[in-house]
Write a protein that holds these residues in place. Structure first.
Motif, PDB file in Angstrom:
ATOM      1  N   GLN A  10      -7.104   4.752   8.592  1.00  0.00           N
ATOM      2  CA  GLN A  10      -7.572   4.983   7.226  1.00  0.00           C
ATOM      3  C   GLN A  10      -6.651   4.288   6.216  1.00  0.00           C
ATOM      4  O   GLN A  10      -7.117   3.669   5.243  1.00  0.00           O
ATOM      5  CB  GLN A  10      -7.638   6.486   6.938  1.00  0.00           C
ATOM      6  N   ARG A  11      -5.320   4.423   6.504  1.00  0.00           N
ATOM      7  CA  ARG A  11      -4.351   3.766   5.615  1.00  0.00           C
ATOM      8  C   ARG A  11      -4.513   2.252   5.657  1.00  0.00           C
ATOM      9  O   ARG A  11      -4.491   1.571   4.624  1.00  0.00           O
ATOM     10  CB  ARG A  11      -2.933   4.149   6.033  1.00  0.00           C
ATOM     11  N   GLU A  12      -4.693   1.709   6.882  1.00  0.00           N
ATOM     12  CA  GLU A  12      -4.872   0.263   7.033  1.00  0.00           C
ATOM     13  C   GLU A  12      -6.139  -0.201   6.330  1.00  0.00           C
ATOM     14  O   GLU A  12      -6.144  -1.235   5.631  1.00  0.00           O
ATOM     15  CB  GLU A  12      -4.929  -0.088   8.522  1.00  0.00           C
ATOM     16  N   LEU A  13      -7.219   0.585   6.532  1.00  0.00           N
ATOM     17  CA  LEU A  13      -8.482   0.211   5.890  1.00  0.00           C
ATOM     18  C   LEU A  13      -8.353   0.233   4.369  1.00  0.00           C
ATOM     19  O   LEU A  13      -8.822  -0.698   3.669  1.00  0.00           O
ATOM     20  CB  LEU A  13      -9.579   1.176   6.342  1.00  0.00           C
ATOM     21  N   LYS A  14      -7.682   1.292   3.880  1.00  0.00           N
ATOM     22  CA  LYS A  14      -7.506   1.402   2.435  1.00  0.00           C
ATOM     23  C   LYS A  14      -6.652   0.261   1.899  1.00  0.00           C
ATOM     24  O   LYS A  14      -6.963  -0.345   0.850  1.00  0.00           O
ATOM     25  CB  LYS A  14      -6.869   2.741   2.107  1.00  0.00           C
ATOM     26  N   ILE A  15      -5.552  -0.061   2.629  1.00  0.00           N
ATOM     27  CA  ILE A  15      -4.669  -1.146   2.189  1.00  0.00           C
ATOM     28  C   ILE A  15      -5.414  -2.476   2.215  1.00  0.00           C
ATOM     29  O   ILE A  15      -5.289  -3.307   1.287  1.00  0.00           O
ATOM     30  CB  ILE A  15      -3.409  -1.199   3.072  1.00  0.00           C
ATOM     31  N   LYS A  16      -6.196  -2.695   3.295  1.00  0.00           N
ATOM     32  CA  LYS A  16      -6.948  -3.945   3.386  1.00  0.00           C
ATOM     33  C   LYS A  16      -7.977  -4.046   2.260  1.00  0.00           C
ATOM     34  O   LYS A  16      -8.181  -5.135   1.683  1.00  0.00           O
ATOM     35  CB  LYS A  16      -7.643  -4.046   4.740  1.00  0.00           C
ATOM     36  N   GLN A  17      -8.616  -2.896   1.976  1.00  0.00           N
ATOM     37  CA  GLN A  17      -9.581  -2.910   0.873  1.00  0.00           C
ATOM     38  C   GLN A  17      -8.878  -3.198  -0.457  1.00  0.00           C
ATOM     39  O   GLN A  17      -9.369  -4.011  -1.277  1.00  0.00           O
ATOM     40  CB  GLN A  17     -10.312  -1.567   0.807  1.00  0.00           C
ATOM     41  N   GLU A  18      -7.718  -2.521  -0.659  1.00  0.00           N
ATOM     42  CA  GLU A  18      -6.963  -2.759  -1.890  1.00  0.00           C
ATOM     43  C   GLU A  18      -6.458  -4.195  -1.932  1.00  0.00           C
ATOM     44  O   GLU A  18      -6.465  -4.851  -2.998  1.00  0.00           O
ATOM     45  CB  GLU A  18      -5.793  -1.780  -1.988  1.00  0.00           C
TER      46      GLU A  18
END
Length: 245
Positions: free
Chosen positions: A163-171
């Motif tokens: 979730q953190r990776e996905l959020k960081i990638k999205q950001e």
């Protein structure tokens, strides 16, 4: 005188005759008593002989009875001794049979006890083996529980990382897009600011330089955030490798 004398003589004769009669009666009585005595003596002698014969016979019978009694006592003692011996033999036989039965029952009981002891030993061995197996299974269950807890933690951590990776990638994608969008605008704002500073055109706006500064500041901020997000992604990648993801 003569008559009187004759009368007296006659009286004397009568007295003599009477005395003779009395004596005769006495003699007769004595003779009778003597006869009776002699007759009784003879009868007594005959009776004594008869009783002596009877006594001798009774004595013989008594001796015979005594002899028979002694013989009977001997026979009874022999029979009693024989009966005692037979009873002793029967008792000895009964005791031997009881002892044999006791020994047989004792052997059966000892065999049963030995069988039970063997079964007990086998059961104790099975119980010990089952306890050991239960201990191993318990230890394995503990390890599995710890592994399950670790896996659950890892899954939770992985989910958080994803979730953190996905959020960081999205950001990061959003920041990169914003940066790409700002670069053309920054060029235009720079030209407008240069024109405004040169004063060669009345179309140049006075806030173009401020907007250029804001755009440069935002691009610098975006570059820093992109750098931080990329570092976060590298850290997430390293953690994923550590937990085997």
């Amino acid at each position: 005188m003569n008559k009187q004398t004759e009368i007296e003589e006659h009286d004397d004769d009568v007295v003599v005759i009477e005395e003779r009669d009395k004596r005769t009666h006495i003699y007769i009585a004595l003779a009778g008593v003597l006869g009776l005595a002699l007759g009784g003596l003879g009868g007594s002698m005959m009776t004594a002989n008869k009783w002596e014969t009877t006594y001798n016979k009774l004595e013989e019978k008594y001796q015979t009875v005594q002899q028979d009694k002694k013989q009977l006592v001997v026979e009874v003692e022999e029979k009693v001794a024989k009966v005692d011996h037979q009873l002793e033999l029967k008792l000895q036989k009964a005791l031997e049979e009881k002892d044999a039965e006791y020994q047989e029952n004792l052997a059966k009981v000892e065999a049963q006890v030995k069988e039970l002891e063997t079964a007990k030993s086998n059961l104790e061995a099975q119980i010990a083996e089952q306890k050991n197996q239960l201990a191993q299974e318990s230890a394995q269950n503990s390890r599995l529980n710890r592994q399950a807890d670790m896996q659950a933690t890892m899954l939770e951590r992985s989910r958080e990382l994803f979730q953190r990776e996905l959020k960081i990638k999205q950001e990061l994608a959003s920041l990169e897009k914003e940066r790409e969008d700002l670069l053309p605008k920054l060029e235009a704002l720079k030209k407008q600011c240069d024109v405004y500073l040169e004063g060669t055109s009345w179309d140049a706006k006075s806030d173009s330089c401020d907007k250029q500064d804001e755009a440069n500041s935002r691009i610098s901020q975006i570059d820093q955030m992109i750098q931080v997000h990329r570092m976060d992604l590298k850290q997430i990648e390293s953690l994923s490798e550590d937990i085997g993801l």
